[in-house]
Design an enzyme around this catalytic site. Sequence first.
Site: not given
Length: 429
Positions: A49-50, A52, A109, A114-116, A188-189
């Site tokens: 991910t952005c 991790r 997270s 967060e669900g993403q 920006a996360g």
Amino acid sequence: MSVLVVGISHKSAPVAVLERLALDSDGVAKLLADVTTCEHVAEAAVIATCNRLEIYAEVDRFHGSVEDVSRLLVERAGEPTESMLPHLYVHYEDGAVSHLFHVAAGLDSMAVGEGQILGQTRAALRTGQEQGTVGSALNLLFQQALRVGKRSRAETGIDQAAPTLVSEALAWLLPGGVDGLQVVVLGAGGMASLAAATTARHGAEVVVVNRTVANAERLASEYGVRAAPLDKLADELARADVLIACTGAAGVLIGVEQVVAARQDGRPLAIADLALPHDVDPAVRQLPGVTLVGLADLAERLRDTDAGREIDGVRRIVGEEIAAFLTARRQASVTPTVVALRSMATDVVEAEMARLAARMPDLDEAELAEVQQSLRRIADKLLHHPTVRVKELVNEAGAVSYAAALAELFALDPDAVDAVTRPSGEAVT
């Protein structure tokens, strides 16, 4: 075989390092291929991910496998080994299971809940299946992690935890609201997105500041606000009434000197530091006119609120699921030995029945069947307690391998034990 996790995330490394490790789909496929060529690795999956990058591997040895897998991450960062290793974390066996379940539930997270991340976990499993790097062990682990994530969201309101953090921080700092105020969102996360959305919706003039300008512009365009590069932070702070910091960088980004320089006009500054670890030096709260709240302050304030109870509820669910999974996993580890033992008992009964039939040819089929049934009942009764007890003992602490002891006591054929295979993994759901 055992599960190993080697990773790097917003909790362990600065954004600049994470950006160098960012992978697209082709990069993930290449990393999976490289991991599975390591000597001690049988299966592999990658969560990318952005904020991790984590490699999950089924390995037959800790030392050796952790060195090989860590090297692959270091090489991709393009940094010296000695500077990269402090940013990596390792989880093994029970710790690896616990970590993945916490990740899937949203507890690890940047924006808690967060669900993403659930979709990203599902994508990691699917990619591993498509690339042929995920076998039955990781398939089972990831399928259960997905169920944990779904259960956490179905049984609690964890999805609202992160928005509540932002709202609670603003209510604490600015009871009168943010309408008309100048707000700087640093990052920006996921948490930065919530901060920008919340403040813009309530009438603030918002600017998103981030190291990667493209990410700042993407977030800013989504909510109709401004974007600025990190080197303009001092200028933006000089105009700001509110700073919401949530980059998750490893290390302080805003120190006392920067805040003092930005407040030359003496106007008050409200700061919400929602990063972990913190972005802002806690010492700034000693400056006149500066108010600072951090995650620790909010956690204490939210403990008895609905949001705090939802997070505690997810932690309870994750704890239950970890315990159940590890218990089932340990019990499954002795299943091949138990099956081999019962198979040996069946062979003994069959051999004795053949000997009896040869010595007493006058016995009819009904009599032979009755004798055979009696022998089977005797064998079952003799084996019942040891096989039940070995599954109970395997969950107790200690270095004893009860499966190995059982195999040794009954002189079980190792090949017969190995022949009992686990069921093949199901497709991702």
